[in-house]
Design a protein around this motif. Structure first.
Motif, PDB file in Angstrom:
ATOM      1  N   PRO A   2      -2.550   5.441   1.400  1.00  0.00           N
ATOM      2  CA  PRO A   2      -3.891   5.955   1.086  1.00  0.00           C
ATOM      3  C   PRO A   2      -3.864   7.317   0.387  1.00  0.00           C
ATOM      4  N   GLU A   3      -2.869   8.149   0.704  1.00  0.00           N
ATOM      5  CA  GLU A   3      -2.773   9.457   0.041  1.00  0.00           C
ATOM      6  C   GLU A   3      -2.452   9.280  -1.444  1.00  0.00           C
ATOM      7  N   GLU A   4      -1.547   8.341  -1.749  1.00  0.00           N
ATOM      8  CA  GLU A   4      -1.220   8.080  -3.157  1.00  0.00           C
ATOM      9  C   GLU A   4      -2.420   7.506  -3.903  1.00  0.00           C
ATOM     10  N   THR A   5      -3.155   6.625  -3.253  1.00  0.00           N
ATOM     11  CA  THR A   5      -4.352   6.051  -3.872  1.00  0.00           C
ATOM     12  C   THR A   5      -5.395   7.126  -4.121  1.00  0.00           C
ATOM     13  N   ASP A   6      -5.586   8.029  -3.165  1.00  0.00           N
ATOM     14  CA  ASP A   6      -6.557   9.113  -3.341  1.00  0.00           C
ATOM     15  C   ASP A   6      -6.149  10.041  -4.471  1.00  0.00           C
ATOM     16  N   THR A   7      -4.844  10.317  -4.578  1.00  0.00           N
ATOM     17  CA  THR A   7      -4.359  11.166  -5.663  1.00  0.00           C
ATOM     18  C   THR A   7      -4.609  10.522  -7.012  1.00  0.00           C
ATOM     19  N   LEU A   8      -4.339   9.227  -7.112  1.00  0.00           N
ATOM     20  CA  LEU A   8      -4.582   8.522  -8.371  1.00  0.00           C
ATOM     21  C   LEU A   8      -6.070   8.484  -8.718  1.00  0.00           C
ATOM     22  N   LYS A   9      -6.911   8.278  -7.710  1.00  0.00           N
ATOM     23  CA  LYS A   9      -8.358   8.257  -7.956  1.00  0.00           C
ATOM     24  C   LYS A   9      -8.853   9.626  -8.398  1.00  0.00           C
ATOM     25  N   LEU A  10      -8.305  10.677  -7.812  1.00  0.00           N
ATOM     26  CA  LEU A  10      -8.710  12.023  -8.209  1.00  0.00           C
ATOM     27  C   LEU A  10      -8.262  12.333  -9.631  1.00  0.00           C
ATOM     28  N   LYS A  11      -7.064  11.905 -10.010  1.00  0.00           N
ATOM     29  CA  LYS A  11      -6.597  12.108 -11.396  1.00  0.00           C
ATOM     30  C   LYS A  11      -7.486  11.373 -12.382  1.00  0.00           C
ATOM     31  N   LYS A  12      -7.840  10.145 -12.064  1.00  0.00           N
ATOM     32  CA  LYS A  12      -8.694   9.356 -12.955  1.00  0.00           C
ATOM     33  C   LYS A  12     -10.086   9.970 -13.049  1.00  0.00           C
ATOM     34  N   SER A  13     -10.598  10.491 -11.959  1.00  0.00           N
ATOM     35  CA  SER A  13     -11.921  11.122 -12.010  1.00  0.00           C
ATOM     36  C   SER A  13     -11.883  12.398 -12.850  1.00  0.00           C
ATOM     37  N   TRP A  14     -10.780  13.144 -12.820  1.00  0.00           N
ATOM     38  CA  TRP A  14     -10.661  14.320 -13.678  1.00  0.00           C
ATOM     39  C   TRP A  14     -10.594  13.915 -15.148  1.00  0.00           C
ATOM     40  N   GLU A  15      -9.929  12.801 -15.437  1.00  0.00           N
ATOM     41  CA  GLU A  15      -9.899  12.316 -16.822  1.00  0.00           C
ATOM     42  C   GLU A  15     -11.299  11.995 -17.313  1.00  0.00           C
ATOM     43  N   ILE A  16     -12.097  11.363 -16.463  1.00  0.00           N
ATOM     44  CA  ILE A  16     -13.467  11.016 -16.852  1.00  0.00           C
ATOM     45  C   ILE A  16     -14.314  12.282 -16.975  1.00  0.00           C
ATOM     46  N   ALA A  17     -14.096  13.256 -16.089  1.00  0.00           N
ATOM     47  CA  ALA A  17     -14.889  14.486 -16.137  1.00  0.00           C
ATOM     48  C   ALA A  17     -14.604  15.292 -17.401  1.00  0.00           C
ATOM     49  N   LEU A  18     -13.383  15.243 -17.903  1.00  0.00           N
ATOM     50  CA  LEU A  18     -13.028  16.018 -19.092  1.00  0.00           C
ATOM     51  C   LEU A  18     -13.214  15.241 -20.398  1.00  0.00           C
ATOM     52  N   ALA A  19     -13.633  13.986 -20.303  1.00  0.00           N
ATOM     53  CA  ALA A  19     -13.816  13.170 -21.514  1.00  0.00           C
ATOM     54  C   ALA A  19     -14.866  13.752 -22.461  1.00  0.00           C
TER      55      ALA A  19
END
Length: 193
Positions: A66-83
């Protein structure tokens, strides 16, 4: 008939012969791995190395924590936020190149420059709901704030363009309908003698 007309046709060129013949396969080196997606079973040749690689590929992958999944989700959300920030240089160049005159192209560009950030601002919570979990909920407010800020910067680019086109009422002459006329203290009249 003469003997020259009955002679056999000339032989085909060498490239035609090479094209029609099957290529000879050279010795295969076993220390070079097969490229990704290549299946030795489909080619009809299987070596011991390819069997070993296939057995390694058939082993199941372990599930992410779950920690790895949360890290990946947070990275993807930062990508969307900076788009929206990644689109700013392209939009700025397009606005500069379209000019300040009122034409259909520049009006459509300005419309799109306003439409996309407004849609992004309205759908902020929907954009990030798929990334919110119990582990990422505390960190998502910063991501959402960055997303809103980047969309506001894109809106400010649109306001700059509308001002450059002369469509914003920022000067005194734009408000003359609501301004009362001055009453002159004196009048000068030309008189004929």
């Amino acid at each position: 008939m003469s003997p020259q007309q009955l002679s056999p046709p000339p032989p085909p060129p060498q490239w035609v012969l090479d094209l029609n013949s099957t290529p000879t396969s050279g010795p295969k080196s076993t220390n070079i791995p097969d490229p990704p997606g290549y299946s030795a079973a489909l080619s009809g040749k299987r070596s011991a190395a390819s069997k070993q690689q296939q057995q390694l590929q058939q082993q199941p992958r372990k599930a992410p924590t779950p920690e790895e999944t949360d890290t990946l989700k947070l990275k993807k959300s930062w990508e969307i936020a900076l788009a929206p920030a990644k689109q700013l240089p392209m939009n700025a160049i397009m606005m500069y190149m379209s000019g300040n005159s009122l034409q259909i192209f520049s009006i459509m560009m300005v419309f799109m420059l306003f439409k996309n950030p407004i849609q992004g601002l309205i759908a902020t919570s929907q954009t990030f709901t798929r990334f919110e979990t119990e582990g990422t909920r505390s960190k998502m407010w910063m991501v959402k704030a960055t997303y809103v800020l980047m969309n506001l910067v894109a809106l400010s680019l649109g306001i700059w363009k509308v001002n450059g086109m002369g469509l914003l009422p920022t000067t005194r002459s734009d408000w003359l309908a609501w301004e009362t006329p001055r009453v002159p203290l004196e009048r000068a009249v030309f008189a004929l003698r």
